[in-house]
Write a protein that holds these residues in place. Structure first.
Motif, PDB file in Angstrom:
ATOM      1  N   GLU A  80      -5.536  -9.792  12.659  1.00 48.41           N
ATOM      2  CA  GLU A  80      -6.528  -9.275  11.623  1.00 48.41           C
ATOM      3  C   GLU A  80      -6.816  -7.993  12.097  1.00 48.41           C
ATOM      4  OE1 GLU A  80      -8.540  -9.599   8.254  1.00 48.41           O
ATOM      5  OE2 GLU A  80      -6.891 -10.282   8.990  1.00 48.41           O
ATOM      6  N   SER A  81      -6.710  -7.613  13.625  1.00 45.88           N
ATOM      7  CA  SER A  81      -6.991  -6.313  14.201  1.00 45.88           C
ATOM      8  C   SER A  81      -5.987  -5.296  13.519  1.00 45.88           C
ATOM      9  CB  SER A  81      -7.317  -6.206  15.507  1.00 45.88           C
ATOM     10  OG  SER A  81      -5.890  -6.453  16.194  1.00 45.88           O
ATOM     11  N   ARG A  82      -4.838  -5.812  13.230  1.00 47.07           N
ATOM     12  CA  ARG A  82      -3.834  -4.810  12.803  1.00 47.07           C
ATOM     13  C   ARG A  82      -3.783  -4.705  11.039  1.00 47.07           C
ATOM     14  NH1 ARG A  82       0.323  -5.282  16.409  1.00 47.07           N
ATOM     15  NH2 ARG A  82       1.552  -3.680  14.954  1.00 47.07           N
ATOM     16  N   GLN A 226      11.579   6.636   6.313  1.00 46.42           N
ATOM     17  CA  GLN A 226      11.565   7.439   7.244  1.00 46.42           C
ATOM     18  C   GLN A 226      12.339   8.598   7.290  1.00 46.42           C
ATOM     19  OE1 GLN A 226      13.120   5.098  10.799  1.00 46.42           O
ATOM     20  NE2 GLN A 226      11.368   5.483  11.850  1.00 46.42           N
ATOM     21  N   GLU A 227      13.337   8.438   6.928  1.00 46.84           N
ATOM     22  CA  GLU A 227      14.310   9.874   6.739  1.00 46.84           C
ATOM     23  C   GLU A 227      13.643  10.875   6.105  1.00 46.84           C
ATOM     24  OE1 GLU A 227      17.925   8.437   4.948  1.00 46.84           O
ATOM     25  OE2 GLU A 227      18.705   7.674   6.644  1.00 46.84           O
ATOM     26  N   ILE A 228      12.645  10.817   5.307  1.00 47.35           N
ATOM     27  CA  ILE A 228      11.844  11.872   4.454  1.00 47.35           C
ATOM     28  C   ILE A 228      10.382  12.133   5.064  1.00 47.35           C
ATOM     29  CG2 ILE A 228      13.268  11.810   2.569  1.00 47.35           C
ATOM     30  CD1 ILE A 228      10.718  10.683   1.172  1.00 47.35           C
ATOM     31  N   GLY A 229      10.175  11.216   6.186  1.00 45.04           N
ATOM     32  CA  GLY A 229       9.056  11.697   6.955  1.00 45.04           C
ATOM     33  C   GLY A 229       7.947  10.642   6.523  1.00 45.04           C
ATOM     34  N   ALA A 230       8.092   9.704   5.828  1.00 40.89           N
ATOM     35  CA  ALA A 230       7.157   8.638   5.537  1.00 40.89           C
ATOM     36  C   ALA A 230       6.637   7.832   6.765  1.00 40.89           C
ATOM     37  CB  ALA A 230       7.584   7.543   4.375  1.00 40.89           C
ATOM     38  N   ALA A 231       5.429   7.605   6.738  1.00 42.02           N
ATOM     39  CA  ALA A 231       4.675   7.002   8.072  1.00 42.02           C
ATOM     40  C   ALA A 231       5.055   5.219   7.952  1.00 42.02           C
ATOM     41  CB  ALA A 231       3.105   7.027   7.932  1.00 42.02           C
ATOM     42  N   LEU A 232       5.385   4.568   8.725  1.00 41.60           N
ATOM     43  CA  LEU A 232       5.791   3.339   8.827  1.00 41.60           C
ATOM     44  C   LEU A 232       4.595   2.595   9.473  1.00 41.60           C
ATOM     45  CD1 LEU A 232       9.671   3.199   9.420  1.00 41.60           C
ATOM     46  CD2 LEU A 232       8.353   3.216   7.172  1.00 41.60           C
ATOM     47  N   LEU A 233       4.110   1.246   9.393  1.00 43.61           N
ATOM     48  CA  LEU A 233       3.125   0.569   9.821  1.00 43.61           C
ATOM     49  C   LEU A 233       3.359  -0.859  10.169  1.00 43.61           C
ATOM     50  CD1 LEU A 233       0.006   1.800   7.637  1.00 43.61           C
ATOM     51  CD2 LEU A 233       0.705   3.026   9.616  1.00 43.61           C
ATOM     52  N   ASN A 234       3.022  -1.312  11.328  1.00 36.87           N
ATOM     53  CA  ASN A 234       3.018  -2.648  11.597  1.00 36.87           C
ATOM     54  C   ASN A 234       4.667  -3.079  11.641  1.00 36.87           C
ATOM     55  OD1 ASN A 234       0.376  -2.973  11.858  1.00 36.87           O
ATOM     56  ND2 ASN A 234       0.001  -4.008   9.915  1.00 36.87           N
ATOM     57  N   HIS A 458       5.732  11.844  -6.017  1.00 35.62           N
ATOM     58  CA  HIS A 458       6.740  11.097  -7.122  1.00 35.62           C
ATOM     59  C   HIS A 458       7.744  10.159  -6.139  1.00 35.62           C
ATOM     60  CE1 HIS A 458       5.801  13.930  -9.875  1.00 35.62           C
ATOM     61  NE2 HIS A 458       6.188  14.965  -9.361  1.00 35.62           N
ATOM     62  N   LEU A 459       6.980   9.748  -4.898  1.00 38.69           N
ATOM     63  CA  LEU A 459       7.564   8.639  -4.263  1.00 38.69           C
ATOM     64  C   LEU A 459       6.486   7.424  -4.030  1.00 38.69           C
ATOM     65  CD1 LEU A 459       9.882   7.351  -2.911  1.00 38.69           C
ATOM     66  CD2 LEU A 459       9.055   8.075  -0.707  1.00 38.69           C
ATOM     67  N   TYR A 460       7.142   6.296  -4.561  1.00 46.02           N
ATOM     68  CA  TYR A 460       6.201   5.193  -4.649  1.00 46.02           C
ATOM     69  C   TYR A 460       6.833   3.827  -3.878  1.00 46.02           C
ATOM     70  CZ  TYR A 460       4.133   7.662  -8.509  1.00 46.02           C
ATOM     71  OH  TYR A 460       3.346   8.741  -9.307  1.00 46.02           O
ATOM     72  N   ALA A 461       6.015   2.816  -3.532  1.00 45.89           N
ATOM     73  CA  ALA A 461       6.647   1.769  -2.691  1.00 45.89           C
ATOM     74  C   ALA A 461       5.958   0.522  -3.188  1.00 45.89           C
ATOM     75  CB  ALA A 461       6.532   2.007  -1.155  1.00 45.89           C
ATOM     76  N   ALA A 462       6.746  -0.457  -3.200  1.00 42.87           N
ATOM     77  CA  ALA A 462       6.293  -1.781  -3.598  1.00 42.87           C
ATOM     78  C   ALA A 462       6.819  -2.803  -2.820  1.00 42.87           C
ATOM     79  CB  ALA A 462       6.349  -2.038  -5.127  1.00 42.87           C
ATOM     80  N   GLY A 463       6.078  -4.092  -2.700  1.00 45.07           N
ATOM     81  CA  GLY A 463       6.591  -5.324  -2.363  1.00 45.07           C
ATOM     82  C   GLY A 463       6.819  -4.943  -0.777  1.00 45.07           C
ATOM     83  N   SER A 464       7.652  -5.369   0.023  1.00 41.25           N
ATOM     84  CA  SER A 464       7.847  -5.240   1.300  1.00 41.25           C
ATOM     85  C   SER A 464       8.153  -3.883   1.973  1.00 41.25           C
ATOM     86  CB  SER A 464       9.000  -6.242   1.967  1.00 41.25           C
ATOM     87  OG  SER A 464       8.854  -7.324   1.917  1.00 41.25           O
ATOM     88  N   ASN A 465       8.408  -3.097   1.012  1.00 43.18           N
ATOM     89  CA  ASN A 465       8.501  -1.543   1.450  1.00 43.18           C
ATOM     90  C   ASN A 465       7.202  -0.962   1.471  1.00 43.18           C
ATOM     91  OD1 ASN A 465      11.613  -0.654  -0.267  1.00 43.18           O
ATOM     92  ND2 ASN A 465      11.163  -1.793   1.518  1.00 43.18           N
ATOM     93  N   GLY A 466       6.232  -1.671   0.481  1.00 40.58           N
ATOM     94  CA  GLY A 466       4.967  -0.921   0.509  1.00 40.58           C
ATOM     95  C   GLY A 466       3.925  -1.811   1.100  1.00 40.58           C
ATOM     96  N   MET A 467       4.124  -2.361   2.474  1.00 39.59           N
ATOM     97  CA  MET A 467       3.177  -3.263   2.874  1.00 39.59           C
ATOM     98  C   MET A 467       1.723  -2.362   3.313  1.00 39.59           C
ATOM     99  SD  MET A 467       4.088  -6.291   2.802  1.00 39.59           S
ATOM    100  CE  MET A 467       3.033  -7.174   3.997  1.00 39.59           C
ATOM    101  N   GLY A 468       1.850  -1.164   3.411  1.00 39.72           N
ATOM    102  CA  GLY A 468       0.669  -0.422   3.632  1.00 39.72           C
ATOM    103  C   GLY A 468      -0.203  -0.857   4.996  1.00 39.72           C
ATOM    104  N   GLY A 469       0.313  -1.534   5.802  1.00 41.85           N
ATOM    105  CA  GLY A 469      -0.552  -1.965   7.094  1.00 41.85           C
ATOM    106  C   GLY A 469      -1.140  -3.224   6.953  1.00 41.85           C
ATOM    107  N   MET A 470      -0.846  -3.766   5.655  1.00 42.80           N
ATOM    108  CA  MET A 470      -1.548  -5.229   5.540  1.00 42.80           C
ATOM    109  C   MET A 470      -0.790  -6.361   6.057  1.00 42.80           C
ATOM    110  SD  MET A 470      -2.346  -5.623   1.372  1.00 42.80           S
ATOM    111  CE  MET A 470      -0.724  -5.404   0.932  1.00 42.80           C
ATOM    112  N   VAL A 471      -1.459  -7.460   6.540  1.00 48.18           N
ATOM    113  CA  VAL A 471      -1.087  -8.702   7.152  1.00 48.18           C
ATOM    114  C   VAL A 471      -1.206  -9.964   6.110  1.00 48.18           C
ATOM    115  CG1 VAL A 471      -1.178 -10.350   9.096  1.00 48.18           C
ATOM    116  CG2 VAL A 471      -1.429  -7.811   9.360  1.00 48.18           C
TER     117      VAL A 471
END
Length: 497
Positions: A80-82, A226-234, A458-471
Motif C-alpha cells: 500500500e505504501s507504493r 519510455q522512448e519518448i520520456g514518459a515516467a514509468l512507475l512501480n 496528445h498522448l494517453y494511456a489506458a489499462g496496464s499501460n496507464g497504471m499510474g502508480g496504482m496497486v
C-alpha cells in the motif's frame, strides 16, 4: 493516412478506448499486433469489481467508492505504501459508470458476489466469460465505423517539434505504415508479463525469465512510452510468479460458449434460478482451468517433482522460481490417498474463487483428466508420467518426514509421509507472471506525464499501460480499470482541443 485518434492495442482497454472515442464523434484507427482482437482480456475469467452499481442497488446493498478504495488496499497491505491513493480513488468513483456502459451494450453479469476483504459484495462475473466483452465491443466498433487493423505492430510514436505526439509508425503485412493522429494517440498495448527485455530492466533475473500467462504481453506500450520520456512507475511490481496448471487440450465448455447477448441473457436468467450446487459446477469448470493451487497443499504434505520425478526445492518456501528452472519449466504435485481425502471437503480445497466456489481433488479428476494421474504404486505412477526417479524421490522424502535423515532440499516442516495408495499426480504445472502493476504516470484525464510530471501532449494511456502508480490486487480490478481508463482516455482524446 490521417485519422483523429489512434489506439494502440486491441485488448479490453484498447477496445473501450476506441469505442468511447468513436461515440464522441472521432474518426478512430485501432492497431493490434496480433491476428485477432482480445488481448489478455480474452483469456481472463471476466470478473469486474465496482462500487455503487445498479446491480448492488437492485440487491439493496449499500456501498461507497471510498470504502472500495480502502478495501482495495487490504488485498495487498504490504504494497500500500507504493499505491497512488488519489488515482485509485478516482478509479473507484468511475468504475460503476463503466459497468453501466457495458450493461447498456447488452452484456450480462452474475453478481454482485462477495470477495473478502471487500466489506460488501461488489464483484461481478460476465456471462458466459470474458470473450463476451470482446464480442460486444467489437460489434459496437463495427457499427461506429472504426478502422480496425490487425497484424499491425506499432514501432514508433511520432512527435512534433513542440513535443506533441502526432501519430505512429507500424509494421504491417504490407510493410511500414505511417498514420497521423490529429487528436491523440492512446497507449493500450497490455502489460509486460511476457516481455523479457522489459522485465530484465526492472526485475531480478530469476523473475524476468518466468513466462507471462499471455505470450503476447511483451510490454510494447511501456517501451514506446519510455522512448519518448514518459515516467514509468512501480515497474518492479508483478503479480506472480504463480503456479497454474497448463491449459487444457480443448477449451472448457464455458470458453466455447458464443459471446452473443441473446445467449448471455438466457444464461443469466438460468443462473438466477439454478440451485447453488449447479451454479458451483459451472464455476468449477473455470476454477480448475484458471485458478492456482493453494499453498496449503504443500504445507499439509504435498511433494513437488520435476518431469524426471526428482524433487528440486523446499515446497513450503516460495517454490515458483524453482519450477521455472526445471526441464521444460514444468512440475507435478504428488499426493497420496490420505491427502486427497483431506482436500476433498471444506476447509481444504485445491483452488477457489473466494466465497463463490471451491474445487477439490475429485473436481480435477472429473473436469481436468489431462492434469490428473492416479496409480496404485509409485512405480506405476512414474510410468504414467515418464518420471523414472519418482519412487526414489518419495522414499527419500518420507525418510525426512520420519526424521531418519535430513531433507536434501532444506525442508523442515512436514505433513505425514506419502505412503497411502492410490498415489496421485496433479500437473503439469508451470510458474507464470499473471499480470504486472507497472505503468506510465498519468493524470485523471489519462494523459501521459514525463519525469517532471509534465503532460506529453496528445498522448494517453489506458489499462496496464496507464497504471499510474496504482496497486490493484484482487479479482476484477485490472479488467475494471482496463475498461474504465479506456473509456475515459477515448473520451478525452476525442474531445481534446
Amino acid at each position: 493516412m490521417d485519422t483523429d485518434v489512434v489506439v494502440i492495442g486491441g485488448g479490453g482497454a484498447g477496445l473501450a478506448a476506441a469505442l468511447s472515442a468513436a461515440e464522441c464523434g472521432a474518426r478512430v484507427t485501432l492497431l493490434e499486433k496480433c491476428p485477432q482482437l482480445g488481448g489478455t482480456t480474452s483469456i481472463a475469467v471476466g470478473s469486474f469489481t465496482a462500487a455503487c452499481t445498479s446491480l448492488q442497488r437492485a440487491a439493496e446493498i449499500e456501498d461507497d467508492p471510498v470504502w472500495h478504495n480502502e478495501d482495495m488496499g487490504a488485498f495487498a497491505a504490504h504494497r500500500e505504501s507504493r499505491n497512488n491513493w488519489e488515482l485509485r480513488g478516482f478509479f473507484a468513483q468511475h468504475a460503476a459508470e463503466t459497468l453501466a456502459w457495458l450493461l447498456e451494450m447488452g452484456l450480462e453479469f452474475h453478481g454482485p458476489s462477495p470477495e473478502p476483504p471487500n466489506r460488501v459484495p461488489r464483484m461481478y462475473n460476465v456471462i458466459p466469460n470474458a470473450k463476451a466483452y470482446v464480442a460486444a465491443l467489437h460489434r459496437r466498433l463495427l457499427q461506429h465505423g472504426v478502422d480496425i487493423r490487425l497484424s499491425h505492430r506499432v514501432t514508433k510514436l511520432i512527435r512534433h517539434a513542440d513535443g506533441a505526439v502526432t501519430g505512429v509508425e507500424a509494421d504491417s503485412p504490407r510493410g511500414m505504415v505511417s498514420i497521423r493522429a490529429k487528436q491523440g494517440v492512446i497507449l493500450a498495448a497490455g502489460d509486460y508479463s511476457n516481455g523479457e527485455t522489459v522485465k530484465r530492466l526492472f526485475l531480478p533475473q530469476e523473475v524476468a525469465e518466468i513466462e507471462g500467462i499471455n505470450p503476447n504481453a511483451t510490454g510494447d506500450g511501456h517501451t514506446l512510452a519510455q522512448e519518448i520520456g514518459a515516467a514509468l512507475l512501480n515497474m518492479d511490481l508483478v503479480y506472480g510468479p504463480e503456479i497454474r496448471f497448463i491449459a487444457p487440450p480443448r477449451k472448457p465448455f464455458a470458453q466455447l460458449l458464443p459471446g452473443n447477448p441473446t445467449l448471455a441473457r438466457l444464461l443469466a436468467k438460468g443462473m438466477a434460478i439454478l440451485p447453488k450446487t449447479m451454479m458451483n459446477r459451472f464455476i468449477k469448470s473455470l476454477l480448475v482451468t484458471w485458478q492456482h493451487p493453494e499453498n496449503s497443499l504443500f504445507a499439509e504434505g504435498a511433494v513437488l517433482v520435476n518431469r524426471d520425478g526428482q524433487r528440486f526445492c523446499d515446497e513450503t518456501n516460495n517454490p515458483e522460481p524453482a519450477i521455472a528452472r526445471q526441464p521444460g519449466k514444468i512440475a507435478y504435485i504428488v499426493i497420496d490417498q490420505m491427502l486427497a481425502e483431506k482436500f476433498s471437503k471444506w476447509p481444504h480445497f485445491v483452488s477457489t474463487a473466494p466465497d463463490i466456489a471451491y474445487a477439490y481433488v475429485q473436481d480435477y479428476k472429473r473436469l481436468r483428466p489431462d492434469v490428473y494421474a492416479e496409480a496404485d504404486t509409485l512405480s506405476l505412477l512414474a510410468e504414467k508420467l515418464h518420471a523414472e526417479h519418482l519412487p526414489a524421490a518419495i522414499e527419500f522424502f518420507n525418510a525426512a518426514v520420519r526424521g531418519t535423515r535430513a531433507d536434501d532440499r532444506g525442508r523442515t516442516t512436514f505433513g505425514p509421509p506419502v505412503k497411502h495408495p492410490p498415489f496421485i499426480a496433479l500437473g503439469p504445472i508451470k510458474s507464470w507472471i499473471v499480470t504486472t502493476e507497472g505503468g506510465v504516470r498519468i493524470n485523471d484525464r489519462m494523459e501521459v506525464l514525463d519525469e517532471q510530471a509534465r503532460v506529453i501532449p496528445h498522448l494517453y494511456a489506458a489499462g496496464s499501460n496507464g497504471m499510474g502508480g496504482m496497486v490493484l490486487w484482487g479479482h476484477g480490478l485490472h479488467i475494471a480499470w482496463a475498461f474504465t481508463s479506456g473509456r475515459l482516455a477515448g473520451r478525452h482524446a476525442a474531445t481534446a482541443k
